[in-house]
Structures are given as structure tokens and as C-alpha cells.
Scaffold this motif. Structure first.
Motif, PDB file in Angstrom:
ATOM      1  N   ARG A 118      10.926   6.272   9.260  1.00 25.35           N
ATOM      2  CA  ARG A 118      12.031   6.215   8.306  1.00 25.35           C
ATOM      3  C   ARG A 118      11.650   7.004   7.041  1.00 25.35           C
ATOM      4  NH1 ARG A 118      16.595   3.743   6.956  1.00 25.35           N
ATOM      5  NH2 ARG A 118      16.864   2.883   4.853  1.00 25.35           N
ATOM      6  N   PHE A 119      10.347   6.949   6.732  1.00 22.50           N
ATOM      7  CA  PHE A 119       9.830   7.694   5.579  1.00 22.50           C
ATOM      8  C   PHE A 119       8.886   8.792   6.079  1.00 22.50           C
ATOM      9  CE2 PHE A 119      11.050   3.424   4.138  1.00 22.50           C
ATOM     10  CZ  PHE A 119      12.023   3.778   3.212  1.00 22.50           C
ATOM     11  N   CYS A 120       8.197   9.458   5.181  1.00 19.98           N
ATOM     12  CA  CYS A 120       7.343  10.585   5.597  1.00 19.98           C
ATOM     13  C   CYS A 120       6.296  10.175   6.623  1.00 19.98           C
ATOM     14  CB  CYS A 120       6.612  11.178   4.385  1.00 19.98           C
ATOM     15  SG  CYS A 120       7.648  12.183   3.313  1.00 19.98           S
ATOM     16  N   HIS A 121       5.783   8.958   6.477  1.00 15.91           N
ATOM     17  CA  HIS A 121       4.735   8.476   7.379  1.00 15.91           C
ATOM     18  C   HIS A 121       5.040   7.018   7.668  1.00 15.91           C
ATOM     19  CE1 HIS A 121       0.649   8.916   9.123  1.00 15.91           C
ATOM     20  NE2 HIS A 121       0.559   7.621   8.882  1.00 15.91           N
ATOM     21  N   GLY A 122       5.597   6.773   8.830  1.00 19.72           N
ATOM     22  CA  GLY A 122       5.932   5.394   9.192  1.00 19.72           C
ATOM     23  C   GLY A 122       7.165   4.878   8.473  1.00 19.72           C
ATOM     24  N   ASP A 123       7.273   3.555   8.440  1.00 15.53           N
ATOM     25  CA  ASP A 123       8.517   2.944   7.963  1.00 15.53           C
ATOM     26  C   ASP A 123       8.405   2.289   6.595  1.00 15.53           C
ATOM     27  OD1 ASP A 123       9.928   3.806  10.224  1.00 15.53           O
ATOM     28  OD2 ASP A 123       9.172   2.115  11.401  1.00 15.53           O
ATOM     29  N   ALA A 180       3.431  10.241  -0.331  1.00  8.57           N
ATOM     30  CA  ALA A 180       4.154  11.453   0.095  1.00  8.57           C
ATOM     31  C   ALA A 180       5.625  11.363  -0.305  1.00  8.57           C
ATOM     32  CB  ALA A 180       4.009  11.655   1.599  1.00  8.57           C
ATOM     33  N   ASP A 181       6.220  10.190  -0.120  1.00  6.07           N
ATOM     34  CA  ASP A 181       7.630  10.014  -0.510  1.00  6.07           C
ATOM     35  C   ASP A 181       7.785  10.037  -2.031  1.00  6.07           C
ATOM     36  OD1 ASP A 181       8.742   9.330   2.274  1.00  6.07           O
ATOM     37  OD2 ASP A 181       7.098   7.918   2.049  1.00  6.07           O
ATOM     38  N   PRO A 186       0.819  -1.211   0.000  1.00  7.47           N
ATOM     39  CA  PRO A 186       0.000   0.000   0.000  1.00  7.47           C
ATOM     40  C   PRO A 186       0.854   1.262   0.000  1.00  7.47           C
ATOM     41  CG  PRO A 186      -0.052  -1.044   2.161  1.00  7.47           C
ATOM     42  CD  PRO A 186       0.692  -1.984   1.263  1.00  7.47           C
ATOM     43  N   LEU A 187       0.387   2.263  -0.721  1.00  7.75           N
ATOM     44  CA  LEU A 187       1.082   3.561  -0.762  1.00  7.75           C
ATOM     45  C   LEU A 187       0.350   4.614   0.060  1.00  7.75           C
ATOM     46  CD1 LEU A 187       2.252   3.656  -4.493  1.00  7.75           C
ATOM     47  CD2 LEU A 187       3.481   2.865  -2.461  1.00  7.75           C
ATOM     48  N   LEU A 188      -0.688   4.175   0.767  1.00 10.83           N
ATOM     49  CA  LEU A 188      -1.410   5.037   1.714  1.00 10.83           C
ATOM     50  C   LEU A 188      -1.642   4.221   2.981  1.00 10.83           C
ATOM     51  CD1 LEU A 188      -4.131   6.575  -0.629  1.00 10.83           C
ATOM     52  CD2 LEU A 188      -2.460   7.904   0.665  1.00 10.83           C
ATOM     53  N   PRO A 189      -1.649   4.887   4.149  1.00 15.19           N
ATOM     54  CA  PRO A 189      -1.948   4.154   5.387  1.00 15.19           C
ATOM     55  C   PRO A 189      -3.389   3.621   5.363  1.00 15.19           C
ATOM     56  CG  PRO A 189      -1.168   6.399   5.852  1.00 15.19           C
ATOM     57  CD  PRO A 189      -1.412   6.317   4.388  1.00 15.19           C
ATOM     58  N   ARG A 190      -3.719   2.786   6.358  1.00 14.57           N
ATOM     59  CA  ARG A 190      -5.068   2.195   6.418  1.00 14.57           C
ATOM     60  C   ARG A 190      -6.084   3.139   7.063  1.00 14.57           C
ATOM     61  NH1 ARG A 190      -4.466  -2.016   2.945  1.00 14.57           N
ATOM     62  NH2 ARG A 190      -2.710  -3.318   3.558  1.00 14.57           N
ATOM     63  N   ASP A 191      -5.639   3.985   7.988  1.00 11.92           N
ATOM     64  CA  ASP A 191      -6.568   4.821   8.766  1.00 11.92           C
ATOM     65  C   ASP A 191      -6.802   6.171   8.079  1.00 11.92           C
ATOM     66  OD1 ASP A 191      -3.721   5.318   9.454  1.00 11.92           O
ATOM     67  OD2 ASP A 191      -4.569   6.865  10.771  1.00 11.92           O
TER      68      ASP A 191
END
Lengths: 212, 212
Positions: free
Chosen positions: B153-158, B163-164, B80-85
Motif C-alpha cells: 500500500r506504501f513504498c515498502h509494505g503496508d 521512504a513515504d 517503526p519508520l524502517l523495516p526490521r530486516d
């Protein structure tokens, strides 16, 4: 929910429409962009990016109008502001981005200020700049809409989507700066359909508590 | 799938990264922006908006890089390139839009051409313009990332997100124009982490078939 908004900000206007279409009540918190209130410490505590609009929902503060609208669509799915199918969603998002990336950023208040105050552009050149990007950018939108089988009463089908939430404020802006609009008949037909809906009417700059 | 791309286009670069992260093979179809190939009839038949990149997937042609990446994420969900929440998704989308709406559109090729060719801005003023928007815009991104509990490690989480995919091409662009980057240490730390991944390396302009 609370929306930090400026009545004339296109990006704020998009979110006001989406909140209206979802039937969501919110507190209106005015941020006066011309008076630079967005650069003050009070607003930085709300939104470190100092961008308007911002939506406060419980403990979460969201920025960037299109991200806010996607969030509203995920947390309050009815009525949907995106189609169900992936290609349709991509078409609607691309139409929204054709305005939000190709037209609006080049003509917003901070860019116009830099052109006149820093680069000493004349008022005539400033207007030429605005009209060029608005008129050519809307022409691109027109070419996506005119004759496309999925264009309906609105940008995509017969219910409003995030594409319509983005298009209507851009037309308000175009009219304010005296841009040509006779070359985009499909755009204008869709905008007229939108403006018949209460959600679009009630979100208009003139209807905002901070309208001047 | 086929990607219509120009090696130096930030927006194309974003999609190349996303395709790489998804492990999707594609035909590379170069469109030379400096030679105005995007304005020719051949490309208009592919993408009526004449914008680059465009992704052809079966009978569907998609434009606007962020809409294309969302489409890829919906049709090929892993990784996934987007979080779940929803709040996380909103944060990631806002970070992508902080680049895609606030920095990139003001500095792309067509805008720079208008400044120098139509408004007769000097090369010095053009560079001043670019550096102003890139440096202030990246400062906004830095303030979203630095010290935020969800920055990893990245813009949002690891794991990398959209965003990256959006941030790395903007840094490539910033370096090309000699912009200051010492005020955005978190941004640069994230970009360095991205560039250790093959998907980011293989998407770089210098690695494209049309690189000059």
C-alpha cells in the motif's frame, strides 16, 4: 560481494572506504560513467535505477551509497561506522548528508552535462558553479566540526565513521576542480588523518582497477 | 521538542510527517526561507549550518531531515519508520535517498536562485531544469516501486516508512512546478494512500502555521 563502481565516482568511493574499514573482500565490477555504461541494458539488469554504485550481496542488490553503508554496518557491525548513542548517530548522519545532499548532487556528472549541453553554460560558468557549491558546502561542514566537543581525530571521535567515508571523496573532488580549501582547516585536518589509514588509501580513485 | 520549519520546505515537510506518524507533539518555529531568516544570526545560534529544518530535543539540536527521522525512529521506536530486516531497511533508505539526493537538492531554493540570479538563466530555462530533474528522478523511483514484491500500500509494505515521508513532499513540489506525473502511476498510487492518513494531511504546507 560485488561492487559496481566507477573509479572517479564519489558515491562509489564512499562505499569502497566502508568495505575497506570493515575488512570485507569484494569483486570490483567497473561501470564507465563517461561512456554511459550505466545507461545500458546490461547495467539496468543489475540496478534498475541505473545509479552507481550498486552492491551485490548474495541475491540482494543495493543502491545509494549511504544506504549501502548503513546495510554494511548492520550486517557486519565491527568496527562500527556509527556511534552507539542516538544524538551521536544523528550528528554523524547529518555530517554525511551535509555532503551527500548539499554538495555532491549539484556537481555530479549528469548535472554538469545538463548545464553545458542543454543550458549551454560556458566552461567558466561551470567551474564557477562547482566551486560555489563545493566551497560554501564545505564551509558548512567546517562550522559543524570546528570547536565541536565531539570532533576528534576524525569527524566524530577517534575512529572513522560514515561522515569520514563521505567527506574524503568530496575533498578529492574539490581538489580535482581546483576549489579553495584554505577556509576549512578542520575538514582538511580530518581528511589528512583519514588518508593515513589503509582503508582510505586503498579506496582512492588512483588505486582502482579502472583508474585512467 | 521544537521544529524549526518553513511551510514549503520539502525537507521540513518530511520531518513534520515523521513527527505526526510517531504521534509526537512539538512547537512549530517558523523560519522564512524566502526572507532569508535562515541566514540571520538568530538562526545561526540555533543551527550553525543554517539549514532548515532543525529539531530541538532537550539540549540537542539536530539537522538534516533524514538524520532527524532516523533519530526519531531510534528514540521513539513505535510505530517503526524502517523495516526490521537489513535488506528491507536498505531498500527503504535507498528510496528516500533517490529523492533526497537525486531530485530535491538540484531544485531547492538556493540552487534555483543561483541559476537565475548568478547565471542569468531565464524563467523558462529554470522551469525546464526543474521539470527535467523531477520527472527523470521520479521515473527512477517508479522503476524501484512498480512490480517490486515488497511494494505494498506504501513504498515498502503496508505501513508508511521514511521512504513515504520523503516521497510525498517531492510530489507536492512537482505539482507546484507543473511537472508531468502521468509516467509514475505507482508513485501516485502510494502518495494517494499516504494522503489519506492524518499524519500526512496535518503536515501539509497549507496546514502549517506559517502557510501563506
Amino acid at each position: 560481494m560485488a561492487l559496481y563502481s566507477y573509479f572517479r565516482s564519489s558515491a562509489s568511493y564512499r562505499v569502497r572506504i566502508a568495505l575497506g574499514l570493515k575488512g570485507l573482500a569484494y569483486d570490483y565490477r567497473p561501470v564507465h560513467l563517461v561512456k554511459n555504461e550505466q545507461r545500458g541494458d546490461a547495467y539496468a539488469a543489475v540496478a534498475p535505477s541505473r545509479l552507481v554504485p550498486a552492491l551485490r550481496d548474495g541475491e540482494t542488490t543495493l543502491t545509494q551509497s549511504l544506504a549501502i553503508i548503513e546495510y554494511l554496518d548492520e550486517t557486519h557491525p565491527e568496527p562500527p561506522l556509527l556511534p552507539r548513542d542516538a544524538p551521536g548517530r544523528a550528528r554523524v548522519r547529518a555530517l554525511a548528508l551535509d555532503v551527500a545532499c548539499e554538495i555532491h548532487p549539484i556537481n555530479n556528472l549528469k548535472v554538469l552535462r545538463f548545464l553545458t549541453q542543454e543550458l549551454k553554460l560556458s566552461e567558466d560558468d561551470k567551474l564557477r558553479w562547482i566551486r560555489h557549491w563545493v566551497e560554501t558546502g564545505l564551509d558548512t561542514v567546517e562550522q559543524q566540526l570546528a570547536g565541536h566537543p565531539q570532533t576528534g581525530r576524525f569527524c566524530h571521535g577517534d575512529t572513522p565513521t560514515v561522515a569520514d567515508c563521505t567527506l574524503v571523496p568530496q575533498i578529492f573532488n574539490a581538489q580535482r576542480f581546483g576549489c579553495r580549501l584554505d577556509h576549512v582547516p578542520t575538514v582538511m585536518r580530518v581528511v589528512d588523518a583519514c588518508l593515513q589509514l589503509p582503508a582510505f588509501q586503498q579506496a582512492q580513485p588512483a588505486a582502482c582497477p579502472d583508474a585512467e
